[in-house]
Design an enzyme around this catalytic site. Structure first.
Site, mmCIF file in Angstrom:
data_model
loop_
_atom_site.group_PDB
_atom_site.id
_atom_site.type_symbol
_atom_site.label_atom_id
_atom_site.label_comp_id
_atom_site.label_asym_id
_atom_site.label_seq_id
_atom_site.Cartn_x
_atom_site.Cartn_y
_atom_site.Cartn_z
ATOM 1 N N LYS A 23 47.306 84.167 -38.382
ATOM 2 C CA LYS A 23 47.390 83.289 -37.293
ATOM 3 C C LYS A 23 48.115 84.085 -36.132
ATOM 4 O O LYS A 23 47.847 84.240 -35.050
ATOM 5 C CB LYS A 23 48.307 82.066 -37.565
ATOM 6 C CG LYS A 23 48.984 81.201 -36.385
ATOM 7 C CD LYS A 23 47.750 80.767 -35.252
ATOM 8 C CE LYS A 23 48.181 80.119 -33.857
ATOM 9 N NZ LYS A 23 47.838 79.294 -33.620
ATOM 10 N N CYS A 40 51.783 80.216 -26.903
ATOM 11 C CA CYS A 40 51.317 80.725 -28.204
ATOM 12 C C CYS A 40 51.237 82.354 -27.947
ATOM 13 O O CYS A 40 51.949 82.984 -28.502
ATOM 14 C CB CYS A 40 50.004 80.139 -28.465
ATOM 15 S SG CYS A 40 49.608 78.382 -28.377
HETATM 16 N N1 SAJ Z 1 44.417 84.725 -19.796
HETATM 17 C C1 SAJ Z 1 44.410 85.891 -19.062
HETATM 18 N N2 SAJ Z 1 43.153 86.563 -19.186
HETATM 19 C C2 SAJ Z 1 42.285 86.168 -19.993
HETATM 20 C C3 SAJ Z 1 42.590 85.141 -20.888
HETATM 21 C C4 SAJ Z 1 43.587 84.306 -20.844
HETATM 22 O O1 SAJ Z 1 45.329 86.311 -17.942
HETATM 23 O O2 SAJ Z 1 41.141 87.046 -20.131
HETATM 24 C C5 SAJ Z 1 45.684 83.820 -19.433
HETATM 25 C C6 SAJ Z 1 45.573 82.557 -19.438
HETATM 26 O O3 SAJ Z 1 45.418 82.246 -18.197
HETATM 27 C C7 SAJ Z 1 46.893 81.911 -20.104
HETATM 28 C C8 SAJ Z 1 47.159 82.957 -21.250
HETATM 29 O O4 SAJ Z 1 46.367 83.971 -20.877
HETATM 30 O O5 SAJ Z 1 47.821 82.044 -19.117
HETATM 31 C C9 SAJ Z 1 46.709 82.254 -22.607
HETATM 32 O O6 SAJ Z 1 45.650 81.527 -22.383
HETATM 33 P P1 SAJ Z 1 44.612 81.652 -23.633
HETATM 34 O O7 SAJ Z 1 43.450 80.376 -22.766
HETATM 35 O O8 SAJ Z 1 44.023 83.077 -23.823
HETATM 36 O O9 SAJ Z 1 45.038 80.943 -24.775
HETATM 37 P P2 SAJ Z 1 45.906 79.922 -25.228
HETATM 38 O O10 SAJ Z 1 47.358 80.090 -25.089
HETATM 39 O O11 SAJ Z 1 45.690 78.464 -24.448
HETATM 40 O O12 SAJ Z 1 45.511 79.481 -26.674
HETATM 41 C C10 SAJ Z 1 45.587 80.427 -27.778
HETATM 42 C C11 SAJ Z 1 44.238 80.744 -28.657
HETATM 43 N N3 SAJ Z 1 44.372 81.843 -29.133
HETATM 44 C C12 SAJ Z 1 43.317 82.778 -29.033
HETATM 45 O O13 SAJ Z 1 42.193 82.709 -28.551
HETATM 46 C C13 SAJ Z 1 43.570 83.933 -30.145
HETATM 47 C C14 SAJ Z 1 43.968 79.310 -29.175
HETATM 48 O O14 SAJ Z 1 42.793 79.529 -29.955
HETATM 49 C C15 SAJ Z 1 45.140 79.216 -30.200
HETATM 50 O O15 SAJ Z 1 45.114 77.787 -30.960
HETATM 51 C C16 SAJ Z 1 46.636 79.229 -29.357
HETATM 52 O O16 SAJ Z 1 46.602 80.236 -28.336
HETATM 53 C C17 SAJ Z 1 47.430 78.793 -30.206
HETATM 54 O O17 SAJ Z 1 48.055 77.584 -30.228
HETATM 55 O O18 SAJ Z 1 48.052 79.497 -30.969
#
Ligand code: SAJ
Length: 405
Positions: free
Chosen positions: A199, A253
């Site tokens: 995870k 996360c």
């Molecule tokens: N972000 C960027 N650039 C990107 C993608 C995301 O700047 O290309 C930023 C987003 O705006 C945000 C942050 O990163 O601020 C995180 O957002 P996210 O959509 O990537 O992820 P989370 O935190 O909403 O959810 C993640 C997910 N993990 C993965 O994709 C590996 C989700 O599947 C998990 O269940 C979750 O963390 C968790 O609870 O662990």
């Protein structure tokens, strides 16, 4: 019967999903007003499809209570923050929940920890709870880390593959059969440490990849190249998939889990630490861009600044660790926190003195808008920004003259 402990962003949808697939479920949370709210059929956060799922679960007989229940299986989804100084996981909520479970369960019960925990947490903090009470071997432990993404939770709960860590295959398979009541993805059964590590590794992978995109944005800014065009073309390669630069990484996360590895393995977790630092530096980078643009355009012309978006990403109402909050904190340290106007369609409460609740009103009060979150609302109303100076940190606006990271 399954007793889901902790009815937050993960516990609630999981409990609803189980109930609506025929499992007898009681959801427990120590927050009595939240329990009351849920018993009245009111949701606690916005998420597509959650309302319908809630109704289905109510029709199927789900109950909510502030008391732990006598159950065969417990699913613990309570917060696991990290200690900001030591960077180690704070397992106290999980430990407290498991202690409470032991007071209610009977022999043979399974306690499934869903909360994200650093590798070794169950052995270090949770198993000793059972040992101290002489319950070792009488109550079984398992780890089933959640994987769903806010904004697409319901779909992902149904379709994502999952991991179950357990001490033996029989228990692992029993837990698997519970999740298989709704989960259509593959469910891998492994040992607990592997499940814990997997995870954290998944979220760290994403953090590192976002950091790469953010570092490219900084490099391209220095050399006046278009990072988005470069990423777009590079991603045409069959084995390249660069993510998107942004104002920083928020949420509970991705901005948190990599620290578990850094905290537990200082000296070894080098790329991981560098990625965290790069992503954490982005709010400051946005402030620098604002400063540069103001200098370029003349401070007078753009003294009325507005930040669009307070949540950590698009189309969710969750503000935890959001880049905008990080930027505001940094501004406060420089004694200029009240200079900007704030607006987010998902943040209905009045949290800031300079916060607006209508897009039109917000826009009428500013000349310079910084787009920090790509909510659908602003994508659908982009023409309203036509006369503004725009800094778009999410690459959602293609109006002439828009500034980017
Ligand atoms: N972000 C960027 N650039 C990107 C993608 C995301 O700047 O290309 C930023 C987003 O705006 C945000 C942050 O990163 O601020 C995180 O957002 P996210 O959509 O990537 O992820 P989370 O935190 O909403 O959810 C993640 C997910 N993990 C993965 O994709 C590996 C989700 O599947 C998990 O269940 C979750 O963390 C968790 O609870 O662990």
């Amino acid at each position: 019967m399954v007793n889901v402990i902790g009815l937050g962003y993960i516990g609630l949808p999981t409990a609803l999903m189980l109930a609506s697939h025929g499992v007898e479920v009681v959801g427990t949370d120590y927050n009595e007003s939240l329990v009351e709210q849920l018993n009245c059929g009111q949701g606690i956060f916005e998420e597509e499809g959650l309302g319908e799922l809630f109704q289905k679960a109510l029709d199927s007989g789900i109950k909510f209570s502030a008391q732990y229940q006598k159950a065969d299986v417990y699913i613990v989804s309570v917060p696991t923050p990290y200690d900001a100084v030591s960077k180690k996981v704070d397992a106290s909520y999980v430990v407290a929940a498991v202690e409470e479970v032991t007071k209610h369960c009977s022999e043979g019960a399974i306690v499934v920890v869903e909360s994200t925990i650093s590798p070794g947490t169950i052995d270090k903090y949770v198993r000793p709870v059972l040992e101290d009470m002489g319950l070792q071997g009488k109550i079984h432990l398992a780890h089933a880390p959640e994987r769903i993404i806010p904004g697409n939770m319901i779909y992902e709960l149904l379709h994502n593959n999952r991991t179950i860590g357990a001490d033996d295959v029989v228990i692992g398979e029993r837990v698997k059969s519970i999740y298989a009541s709704f989960c259509q993805g593959d469910i891998e059964v492994t040992d607990i440490r592997t499940a814990e590590m997997t995870k954290v590794v998944e979220n760290t992978f994403r953090d590192i990849n976002i950091a790469y995109a953010n570092e490219l944005a900084k490099i391209c800014r220095e050399d006046e190249m278009d990072v988005y065009e470069i990423i777009r073309i590079a991603n045409k390669h069959p084995r390249v998939n660069i993510l998107s630069p942004g104002p920083g990484v928020g949420g509970h996360c991705i901005a948190v889990d990599p620290w578990f590895l850094v905290g537990d393995h200082p000296g070894l977790a080098n790329i991981i630490l560098a990625a965290r630092k790069i992503n954490d530096s982005m709010p400051e980078f946005v402030l620098k861009r604002i400063h540069q643009i103001r200098k370029e355009r003349g401070v007078e012309e753009i003294s009325r600044i507005g930040f669009y978006g307070l949540t950590y990403k698009e189309n969710v109402d969750d503000m935890r660790e959001s880049p905008t909050l990080q930027i505001l904190k940094s501004m406060e340290e420089h004694l200029c926190g009240n200079l900007v106007k704030l607006y987010d369609p998902f943040v209905k409460d009045d949290l800031f003195p300079n916060q607006y609740h209508s897009l039109d009103e917000f826009l009428s009060e500013i000349d310079f808008v910084v787009l920090l979150v790509g909510h659908d609302e602003i994508k659908e109303n982009m023409q309203k920004l036509q006369n503004k100076i725009i800094l778009d940190t999410r690459k959602i606006c293609d109006l002439d003259g828009t500034y980017y990271l």
